[in-house]
Motif scaffolding. Structure first.
Motif, PDB file in Angstrom:
ATOM      1  N   LYS A   1       0.849  -1.190   0.000  1.00 40.40           N
ATOM      2  CA  LYS A   1       0.000   0.000   0.000  1.00 40.40           C
ATOM      3  C   LYS A   1       0.883   1.238   0.000  1.00 40.40           C
ATOM      4  N   LEU A   2       0.471   2.238  -0.761  1.00 40.33           N
ATOM      5  CA  LEU A   2       1.213   3.489  -0.863  1.00 40.33           C
ATOM      6  C   LEU A   2       0.310   4.635  -0.422  1.00 40.33           C
TER       7      LEU A   2
ATOM      8  N   GLU B   1       5.333   0.617  12.588  1.00 44.64           N
ATOM      9  CA  GLU B   1       6.716   0.903  12.952  1.00 44.64           C
ATOM     10  C   GLU B   1       7.443   1.356  11.692  1.00 44.64           C
ATOM     11  N   ALA B   2       8.126   2.489  11.775  1.00 47.84           N
ATOM     12  CA  ALA B   2       8.910   2.987  10.639  1.00 47.84           C
ATOM     13  C   ALA B   2      10.156   2.130  10.477  1.00 47.84           C
ATOM     14  N   LEU B   3      10.428   1.684   9.263  1.00 46.64           N
ATOM     15  CA  LEU B   3      11.595   0.848   8.990  1.00 46.64           C
ATOM     16  C   LEU B   3      12.762   1.660   8.443  1.00 46.64           C
ATOM     17  N   ASN B   4      12.518   2.387   7.354  1.00 49.03           N
ATOM     18  CA  ASN B   4      13.593   3.148   6.729  1.00 49.03           C
ATOM     19  C   ASN B   4      13.014   3.973   5.582  1.00 49.03           C
ATOM     20  N   THR B   5      13.776   4.930   5.119  1.00 48.27           N
ATOM     21  CA  THR B   5      13.413   5.690   3.933  1.00 48.27           C
ATOM     22  C   THR B   5      13.725   4.848   2.704  1.00 48.27           C
ATOM     23  N   VAL B   6      12.805   4.839   1.751  1.00 43.30           N
ATOM     24  CA  VAL B   6      13.013   4.106   0.499  1.00 43.30           C
ATOM     25  C   VAL B   6      12.810   5.070  -0.662  1.00 43.30           C
TER      26      VAL B   6
ATOM     27  N   VAL C   1       4.171   2.078   2.294  1.00 43.94           N
ATOM     28  CA  VAL C   1       5.052   3.251   2.266  1.00 43.94           C
ATOM     29  C   VAL C   1       4.165   4.452   2.563  1.00 43.94           C
ATOM     30  N   VAL C   2       4.533   5.224   3.582  1.00 38.41           N
ATOM     31  CA  VAL C   2       3.778   6.432   3.930  1.00 38.41           C
ATOM     32  C   VAL C   2       4.613   7.657   3.589  1.00 38.41           C
ATOM     33  N   GLY C   3       3.943   8.793   3.492  1.00 38.43           N
ATOM     34  CA  GLY C   3       4.644  10.034   3.170  1.00 38.43           C
ATOM     35  C   GLY C   3       5.222  10.019   1.770  1.00 38.43           C
TER      36      GLY C   3
ATOM     37  N   TYR D   1       9.882   8.800  -3.307  1.00 35.93           N
ATOM     38  CA  TYR D   1      10.455   8.431  -2.013  1.00 35.93           C
ATOM     39  C   TYR D   1       9.398   8.498  -0.916  1.00 35.93           C
ATOM     40  N   GLY D   2       9.642   7.771   0.150  1.00 35.99           N
ATOM     41  CA  GLY D   2       8.740   7.740   1.285  1.00 35.99           C
ATOM     42  C   GLY D   2       9.343   6.906   2.399  1.00 35.99           C
ATOM     43  N   THR D   3       8.539   6.632   3.432  1.00 35.02           N
ATOM     44  CA  THR D   3       9.000   5.851   4.573  1.00 35.02           C
ATOM     45  C   THR D   3       8.348   4.477   4.541  1.00 35.02           C
ATOM     46  N   ALA D   4       9.171   3.432   4.506  1.00 38.26           N
ATOM     47  CA  ALA D   4       8.665   2.052   4.553  1.00 38.26           C
ATOM     48  C   ALA D   4       8.237   1.763   5.988  1.00 38.26           C
TER      49      ALA D   4
END
Length: 90
Positions: free
Chosen positions: A2-3, A15-20, A63-65, A83-86
């Motif tokens: 989901k995006l 939980e935020a994992l990393n920037t992708v 991915v959010v943001g 780009y966004g936050t996984a």
């Protein structure tokens, strides 16, 4: 996968994992005919898929943001980045 362009998902803890990110450079070729140019516009590579693949490799659910940006790298060529936050749902 989901995006979301929003930074939070109402009612969903995560939980935020990393920037992708995913990037691609598109260039125009004015020497080609009109139909070839139209095919390039319609059938070009999707930069977002690279971002989704990177998020999937982290075990992300979403991915959010999500943001898109572009810049001219030379005359007739542009770089597009997604780009966004996984995130992983709790």
């Amino acid at each position: 996968m989901k995006l979301f362009t929003i930074d939070t998902i109402p009612g969903q803890a995560f939980e935020a994992l990393n920037t992708v990110k995913g990037t691609v450079v598109y260039s125009k070729n004015f020497g080609r005919d009109f139909m070839a140019g139209m095919k390039t516009l319609v059938g070009g590579e999707i930069a977002g898929k690279r971002m989704v693949d990177a998020a999937g490799a982290l075990g992300a659910d979403a991915v959010v943001g999500l943001r898109y940006a572009s810049s001219s790298v030379m005359q007739g060529a542009a770089e597009v980045i997604a780009y966004g936050t996984a995130v992983k749902f709790c």
